[in-house]
Design a protein around this motif. Sequence first.
Motif, PDB file in Angstrom:
ATOM      1  N   ASP A  76       0.867  -1.174   0.000  1.00  0.00           N
ATOM      2  CA  ASP A  76       0.000   0.000   0.000  1.00  0.00           C
ATOM      3  C   ASP A  76       0.903   1.221   0.000  1.00  0.00           C
ATOM      4  N   GLU A  77       0.415   2.330   0.451  1.00  0.00           N
ATOM      5  CA  GLU A  77       1.229   3.542   0.400  1.00  0.00           C
ATOM      6  C   GLU A  77       2.360   3.565   1.436  1.00  0.00           C
ATOM      7  N   ALA A  78       2.237   2.809   2.513  1.00  0.00           N
ATOM      8  CA  ALA A  78       3.264   2.811   3.563  1.00  0.00           C
ATOM      9  C   ALA A  78       4.252   1.673   3.335  1.00  0.00           C
ATOM     10  N   PRO A  79       5.534   1.913   3.570  1.00  0.00           N
ATOM     11  CA  PRO A  79       6.495   0.803   3.500  1.00  0.00           C
ATOM     12  C   PRO A  79       6.129  -0.259   4.532  1.00  0.00           C
ATOM     13  N   ARG A  80       6.260  -1.510   4.149  1.00  0.00           N
ATOM     14  CA  ARG A  80       5.888  -2.609   5.040  1.00  0.00           C
ATOM     15  C   ARG A  80       6.994  -2.877   6.066  1.00  0.00           C
ATOM     16  N   LEU A  81       6.561  -3.250   7.255  1.00  0.00           N
ATOM     17  CA  LEU A  81       7.441  -3.611   8.358  1.00  0.00           C
ATOM     18  C   LEU A  81       6.892  -4.907   8.933  1.00  0.00           C
ATOM     19  N   ARG A  82       7.718  -5.938   8.973  1.00  0.00           N
ATOM     20  CA  ARG A  82       7.241  -7.252   9.385  1.00  0.00           C
ATOM     21  C   ARG A  82       8.322  -7.983  10.161  1.00  0.00           C
ATOM     22  N   SER A 103      11.453   0.344   4.369  1.00  0.00           N
ATOM     23  CA  SER A 103      12.041   1.686   4.476  1.00  0.00           C
ATOM     24  C   SER A 103      13.511   1.628   4.884  1.00  0.00           C
ATOM     25  N   ASP A 104      13.960   0.490   5.382  1.00  0.00           N
ATOM     26  CA  ASP A 104      15.331   0.296   5.871  1.00  0.00           C
ATOM     27  C   ASP A 104      15.685   1.208   7.044  1.00  0.00           C
ATOM     28  N   GLU A 105      14.678   1.764   7.698  1.00  0.00           N
ATOM     29  CA  GLU A 105      14.941   2.671   8.822  1.00  0.00           C
ATOM     30  C   GLU A 105      15.424   1.934  10.068  1.00  0.00           C
ATOM     31  N   ILE A 106      15.202   0.635  10.132  1.00  0.00           N
ATOM     32  CA  ILE A 106      15.677  -0.100  11.312  1.00  0.00           C
ATOM     33  C   ILE A 106      17.196  -0.038  11.404  1.00  0.00           C
ATOM     34  N   ALA A 107      17.858   0.166  10.266  1.00  0.00           N
ATOM     35  CA  ALA A 107      19.318   0.207  10.242  1.00  0.00           C
ATOM     36  C   ALA A 107      19.889   1.571  10.645  1.00  0.00           C
ATOM     37  N   GLN A 113      14.926   7.142  13.346  1.00  0.00           N
ATOM     38  CA  GLN A 113      13.784   6.658  12.596  1.00  0.00           C
ATOM     39  C   GLN A 113      12.697   7.731  12.561  1.00  0.00           C
ATOM     40  N   SER A 114      11.965   7.764  11.456  1.00  0.00           N
ATOM     41  CA  SER A 114      10.907   8.766  11.292  1.00  0.00           C
ATOM     42  C   SER A 114       9.722   8.467  12.214  1.00  0.00           C
ATOM     43  N   ALA A 115       8.877   9.475  12.392  1.00  0.00           N
ATOM     44  CA  ALA A 115       7.658   9.298  13.193  1.00  0.00           C
ATOM     45  C   ALA A 115       6.752   8.261  12.532  1.00  0.00           C
ATOM     46  N   ALA A 116       6.698   8.248  11.205  1.00  0.00           N
ATOM     47  CA  ALA A 116       5.868   7.262  10.492  1.00  0.00           C
ATOM     48  C   ALA A 116       6.382   5.848  10.753  1.00  0.00           C
ATOM     49  N   ARG A 120       4.455   2.669  12.553  1.00  0.00           N
ATOM     50  CA  ARG A 120       4.351   1.314  11.971  1.00  0.00           C
ATOM     51  C   ARG A 120       4.843   0.278  12.974  1.00  0.00           C
ATOM     52  N   LEU A 121       5.923   0.595  13.678  1.00  0.00           N
ATOM     53  CA  LEU A 121       6.453  -0.325  14.680  1.00  0.00           C
ATOM     54  C   LEU A 121       5.460  -0.516  15.823  1.00  0.00           C
ATOM     55  N   GLN A 122       4.872   0.585  16.304  1.00  0.00           N
ATOM     56  CA  GLN A 122       3.877   0.482  17.385  1.00  0.00           C
ATOM     57  C   GLN A 122       2.685  -0.358  16.948  1.00  0.00           C
ATOM     58  N   LYS A 123       2.216  -0.151  15.719  1.00  0.00           N
ATOM     59  CA  LYS A 123       1.088  -0.930  15.205  1.00  0.00           C
ATOM     60  C   LYS A 123       1.459  -2.408  15.133  1.00  0.00           C
TER      61      LYS A 123
END
Length: 164
Positions: A76-82, A103-107, A113-116, A120-123
Amino acid sequence: MGLGNDRSHHLARDADRRCGLHVLQPGAAALAAGPISPDSAPLHLLATAGMTPDSVRFALTRQAYLDEIERSDPPDEAPRLRTFVWDDTFRAKTYSTLVYDESDEIALPKGAQSAAWQQRLQKSCLENKKECVNLDPGPDEVVGVRKIGEHFYILDNSLPNAFP
Protein backbone atom coordinates in the motif's frame (compact mmCIF):
# COMPACT_ATOMS: atom_id res chain seq x y z
CA MET A 1 0.57 -7.36 10.02
CA GLY A 2 2.55 -9.72 12.28
CA LEU A 3 2.14 -13.42 12.66
CA GLY A 4 1.54 -15.07 15.97
CA ASN A 5 4.72 -16.36 17.56
CA ASP A 6 3.73 -20.01 16.99
CA ARG A 7 2.73 -19.35 13.37
CA SER A 8 5.95 -17.47 12.66
CA HIS A 9 8.07 -20.14 14.35
CA HIS A 10 6.36 -22.84 12.26
CA LEU A 11 6.80 -20.75 9.10
CA ALA A 12 10.54 -20.56 9.75
CA ARG A 13 10.81 -24.31 10.43
CA ASP A 14 8.67 -25.18 7.40
CA ALA A 15 10.71 -22.87 5.15
CA ASP A 16 13.90 -24.49 6.43
CA ARG A 17 12.55 -27.99 5.78
CA ARG A 18 11.32 -27.13 2.27
CA CYS A 19 14.81 -25.97 1.44
CA GLY A 20 16.39 -29.13 2.77
CA LEU A 21 17.59 -27.75 6.08
CA HIS A 22 17.08 -29.98 9.07
CA VAL A 23 16.01 -28.18 12.20
CA LEU A 24 17.58 -29.85 15.22
CA GLN A 25 16.88 -29.36 18.86
CA PRO A 26 19.37 -27.18 20.74
CA GLY A 27 22.53 -29.16 21.33
CA ALA A 28 21.62 -31.78 18.74
CA ALA A 29 23.54 -29.93 16.04
CA ALA A 30 26.75 -30.32 17.99
CA LEU A 31 26.10 -34.03 18.42
CA ALA A 32 25.20 -34.51 14.75
CA ALA A 33 28.08 -32.48 13.37
CA GLY A 34 30.74 -33.54 15.80
CA PRO A 35 33.31 -31.20 17.23
CA ILE A 36 34.08 -28.23 15.00
CA SER A 37 36.57 -25.62 16.02
CA PRO A 38 35.64 -22.02 15.23
CA ASP A 39 39.29 -21.61 14.26
CA SER A 40 39.14 -24.32 11.57
CA ALA A 41 40.34 -23.16 8.16
CA PRO A 42 37.15 -23.99 6.18
CA LEU A 43 34.91 -22.13 8.63
CA HIS A 44 37.27 -19.16 8.67
CA LEU A 45 37.28 -19.01 4.84
CA LEU A 46 33.48 -19.20 4.68
CA ALA A 47 33.10 -16.48 7.31
CA THR A 48 35.64 -14.29 5.51
CA ALA A 49 33.58 -14.69 2.32
CA GLY A 50 30.47 -13.60 4.26
CA MET A 51 28.94 -17.07 4.32
CA THR A 52 27.58 -17.58 7.79
CA PRO A 53 24.92 -20.06 8.92
CA ASP A 54 22.43 -17.15 8.96
CA SER A 55 23.32 -16.03 5.42
CA VAL A 56 23.02 -19.57 4.04
CA ARG A 57 19.71 -20.14 5.83
CA PHE A 58 18.39 -16.81 4.59
CA ALA A 59 19.43 -17.51 1.00
CA LEU A 60 17.53 -20.79 1.12
CA THR A 61 14.39 -19.45 2.84
CA ARG A 62 14.14 -15.86 1.56
CA GLN A 63 11.40 -16.59 -0.97
CA ALA A 64 9.16 -18.24 1.65
CA TYR A 65 9.35 -15.08 3.77
CA LEU A 66 8.64 -12.85 0.75
CA ASP A 67 5.66 -15.04 -0.17
CA GLU A 68 4.26 -14.73 3.37
CA ILE A 69 4.73 -10.96 3.32
CA GLU A 70 2.90 -10.69 -0.02
CA ARG A 71 0.06 -12.91 1.24
CA SER A 72 -0.56 -11.10 4.49
CA ASP A 73 0.73 -7.57 3.91
CA PRO A 74 -0.26 -6.37 0.43
CA PRO A 75 1.67 -3.31 -0.73
CA ASP A 76 0.00 0.00 0.00
CA GLU A 77 1.23 3.54 0.40
CA ALA A 78 3.26 2.81 3.56
CA PRO A 79 6.50 0.80 3.50
CA ARG A 80 5.89 -2.61 5.04
CA LEU A 81 7.44 -3.61 8.36
CA ARG A 82 7.24 -7.25 9.39
CA THR A 83 8.92 -9.50 11.94
CA PHE A 84 9.51 -13.26 12.11
CA VAL A 85 11.05 -15.48 14.76
CA TRP A 86 14.56 -16.30 13.54
CA ASP A 87 16.17 -17.99 16.52
CA ASP A 88 14.24 -18.30 19.75
CA THR A 89 16.45 -20.91 21.37
CA PHE A 90 18.18 -18.22 23.45
CA ARG A 91 21.55 -19.50 22.31
CA ALA A 92 24.45 -17.65 23.91
CA LYS A 93 21.93 -15.57 25.92
CA THR A 94 20.61 -14.08 22.67
CA TYR A 95 17.44 -14.43 20.68
CA SER A 96 17.09 -13.20 17.13
CA THR A 97 14.27 -11.76 15.04
CA LEU A 98 14.17 -11.51 11.26
CA VAL A 99 12.88 -8.07 10.30
CA TYR A 100 11.58 -7.04 6.89
CA ASP A 101 11.64 -3.24 6.65
CA GLU A 102 10.94 -1.74 3.22
CA SER A 103 12.04 1.69 4.48
CA ASP A 104 15.33 0.30 5.87
CA GLU A 105 14.94 2.67 8.82
CA ILE A 106 15.68 -0.10 11.31
CA ALA A 107 19.32 0.21 10.24
CA LEU A 108 19.50 3.89 11.16
CA PRO A 109 21.06 4.89 14.47
CA LYS A 110 18.65 4.65 17.39
CA GLY A 111 16.37 7.67 17.43
CA ALA A 112 16.89 8.56 13.75
CA GLN A 113 13.78 6.66 12.60
CA SER A 114 10.91 8.77 11.29
CA ALA A 115 7.66 9.30 13.19
CA ALA A 116 5.87 7.26 10.49
CA TRP A 117 8.27 4.35 11.06
CA GLN A 118 7.73 4.58 14.82
CA GLN A 119 3.96 4.39 14.22
CA ARG A 120 4.35 1.31 11.97
CA LEU A 121 6.45 -0.33 14.68
CA GLN A 122 3.88 0.48 17.39
CA LYS A 123 1.09 -0.93 15.20
CA SER A 124 3.12 -4.08 14.57
CA CYS A 125 3.77 -4.49 18.30
CA LEU A 126 0.08 -4.06 19.15
CA GLU A 127 -0.83 -6.76 16.63
CA ASN A 128 1.88 -9.15 17.71
CA LYS A 129 3.47 -8.54 21.10
CA LYS A 130 5.61 -11.68 21.05
CA GLU A 131 7.52 -10.55 17.95
CA CYS A 132 7.75 -6.88 18.81
CA VAL A 133 11.19 -5.44 18.16
CA ASN A 134 12.61 -2.95 20.59
CA LEU A 135 15.51 -0.71 19.62
CA ASP A 136 15.60 0.81 23.11
CA PRO A 137 16.77 -2.06 25.31
CA GLY A 138 16.78 -2.13 29.06
CA PRO A 139 19.94 -1.61 31.12
CA ASP A 140 20.91 -5.30 30.96
CA GLU A 141 20.24 -5.77 27.23
CA VAL A 142 22.23 -5.20 24.08
CA VAL A 143 20.52 -4.87 20.69
CA GLY A 144 22.32 -5.31 17.40
CA VAL A 145 20.93 -4.98 13.87
CA ARG A 146 22.66 -6.52 10.87
CA LYS A 147 21.58 -6.53 7.25
CA ILE A 148 21.08 -9.99 5.74
CA GLY A 149 19.39 -9.10 2.43
CA GLU A 150 17.49 -6.40 0.59
CA HIS A 151 15.15 -4.90 3.23
CA PHE A 152 15.87 -7.87 5.56
CA TYR A 153 17.70 -7.52 8.86
CA ILE A 154 18.45 -9.73 11.84
CA LEU A 155 17.89 -8.05 15.17
CA ASP A 156 19.86 -9.77 17.93
CA ASN A 157 18.70 -9.09 21.46
CA SER A 158 21.34 -10.17 23.95
CA LEU A 159 20.81 -10.49 27.67
CA PRO A 160 24.36 -11.03 28.93
CA ASN A 161 23.35 -10.94 32.61
CA ALA A 162 20.29 -13.18 32.25
CA PHE A 163 21.86 -15.97 34.28
CA PRO A 164 25.37 -17.14 35.14
